[in-house]
Design a protein around this motif. Structure first.
Motif, mmCIF file in Angstrom:
data_model
loop_
_atom_site.group_PDB
_atom_site.id
_atom_site.type_symbol
_atom_site.label_atom_id
_atom_site.label_comp_id
_atom_site.label_asym_id
_atom_site.label_seq_id
_atom_site.Cartn_x
_atom_site.Cartn_y
_atom_site.Cartn_z
ATOM 1 N N HIS A 55 0.814 -1.220 0.000
ATOM 2 C CA HIS A 55 0.000 0.000 0.000
ATOM 3 C C HIS A 55 0.845 1.265 0.000
ATOM 4 N N ILE A 56 2.086 1.181 0.443
ATOM 5 C CA ILE A 56 2.922 2.390 0.499
ATOM 6 C C ILE A 56 4.158 2.267 -0.389
ATOM 7 N N GLY A 57 4.242 1.181 -1.164
ATOM 8 C CA GLY A 57 5.349 1.022 -2.097
ATOM 9 C C GLY A 57 6.705 0.842 -1.424
ATOM 10 N N LEU A 58 6.735 0.171 -0.287
ATOM 11 C CA LEU A 58 7.987 -0.019 0.451
ATOM 12 C C LEU A 58 8.329 -1.498 0.520
ATOM 13 N N ARG A 59 9.561 -1.808 0.160
ATOM 14 C CA ARG A 59 10.102 -3.149 0.369
ATOM 15 C C ARG A 59 11.388 -3.016 1.169
ATOM 16 N N HIS A 60 11.502 -3.844 2.210
ATOM 17 C CA HIS A 60 12.689 -3.745 3.063
ATOM 18 C C HIS A 60 13.253 -5.132 3.317
#
Length: 367
Positions: free
Chosen positions: A312-317
């Motif tokens: 939903h927030i375009g974050l991959r960690h």
């Protein structure tokens, strides 16, 4: 075990052989005859058989295969530890570290841990080797056994340093997500993985109608530590997480170690329990509280892919071994935050290990 073997055990047990009495109790446990198992454990304990006293104390403490009588259980464990039983010393170390049935005391926990190590307990010695501040001294403790420099090792352990971590870095304000670099030493990560490896089983998901079930939405494996399956190292990790999050350790659910082989994943999901999703979930939140935060420690390197994805927030960690990520499952007002939808992506090569902690908005029972 054959019928002849059992009869031999019965004969030896009837003659007062503590080892046989304990072994016979285990036979009855496997048959589901826990009342008889407890009777034989009690006879062995009354006869001074320390391993039986320890096992009986642990069972009364937890209520597994026995009535839950925690005060009596911990009293038995304390007696067995004072008499020199290494396993009892290890359990008492955990109880003192966790502040369960004993005042919380790292000093007392370490005292019990060192007593277990001096009695020859390999796991205790390995933990001390990890805790000491000097690598060379730690290696001596792990390898020298009875000749280890115990006094030097004891004074070199700085619990305060173990509880502190570097400040986090915010990677998202809405939802609130923070990253901790080098949160745990790699040696501690390796220790946790090896503790969990023999007990991995297919992971489950939560269903409002059926409880925890296996589902194709989640294909990885995992292992959850009960209180007595933890050790001083795991207790220190949990205390460090409490310090890092500002939420008391009593609010943490048991530590879960998750393993992902290539191609295994946990599809997008929420960690909170949504009370609007079903009456069962609403009752669960009312009874047990909400999972307000998730804390994940990345335990290893050497794999491809495997990121934690927040679509939903375009974050991959993806952290390095020892790094951690914290995300708040509720917004500042306490409402569930659906922007925390996340997935454990599949490794494309190698295997991925993480330690996962769910943290609730209220204390939870430890047994």
């Amino acid at each position: 075990m054959t019928a002849i073997d059992v009869e031999t055990l019965r004969s030896r047990a009837a003659q007062g052989d503590g080892d046989a009495q304990m072994a016979l109790a285990r036979v009855f446990d496997r048959e589901g005859r826990h009342d008889l198992a407890l009777q034989w454990l009690q006879r062995a304990a009354d006869g001074g058989h320390l391993p039986s006293l320890t096992l009986l104390g642990a069972r009364l403490l937890t209520g597994r295969g026995a009535p839950q009588m925690p005060s009596q259980g911990v009293q038995m464990l304390a007696i067995a530890a004072d008499e020199g039983d290494a396993q009892a010393c290890g359990i008492m170390a955990v109880l003192c570290a966790a502040g369960q049935m004993r005042p919380q005391s790292w000093s007392a926990a370490l005292d019990y841990l060192f007593r277990a190590a001096r009695q020859g307990d390999e796991r205790a010695r390995q933990q001390i080797g990890l805790l000491v501040g000097d690598a060379g001294l730690g290696e001596q403790v792990r390898s020298d056994g009875a000749a280890a420099p115990w006094t030097q090792a004891r004074v070199s352990i700085d619990v305060g340093a173990w509880l502190r971590s570097a400040p986090p870095r915010a990677v998202s304000d809405a939802p609130r997500i923070f990253v901790f670099e080098q949160f745990l030493p790699k040696a501690v990560c390796a220790w946790i993985m090896e503790r969990a490896r023999p007990k991995l089983s297919p992971a489950q998901v939560q269903s409002p109608a059926a409880g925890d079930i296996h589902h194709g939405h989640r294909t990885n494996s995992g292992m959850g530590f009960t209180l007595l399956e933890t050790d001083v190292i795991v207790q220190l990790v949990q205390a460090r997480i409490a310090m890092a999050t500002g939420i008391p350790v009593t609010h943490q659910e048991p530590a879960n170690v998750l393993h992902y082989a290539p191609g295994q994943s946990y599809q997008p999901h929420y960690d909170f329990t949504d009370p609007a999703a079903s009456p069962q979930f609403a009752e669960m939140v009312r009874r047990e509280g909400q999972r307000v935060a998730t804390f994940i420690v990345y335990l290893n390197d050497g794999y491809g892919g495997g990121e934690t994805d927040f679509p939903h927030i375009g974050l991959r960690h993806r952290g390095q071994a020892g790094d951690a990520i914290l995300f708040m499952n509720v917004d500042p007002a306490g409402a569930v935050d659906k922007r925390t939808l996340h997935a454990g992506l599949a490794p494309t090569s190698g295997e991925k290990w993480v330690l996962s902690k769910w943290i609730r908005d209220r204390p939870r029972a430890q047994f």
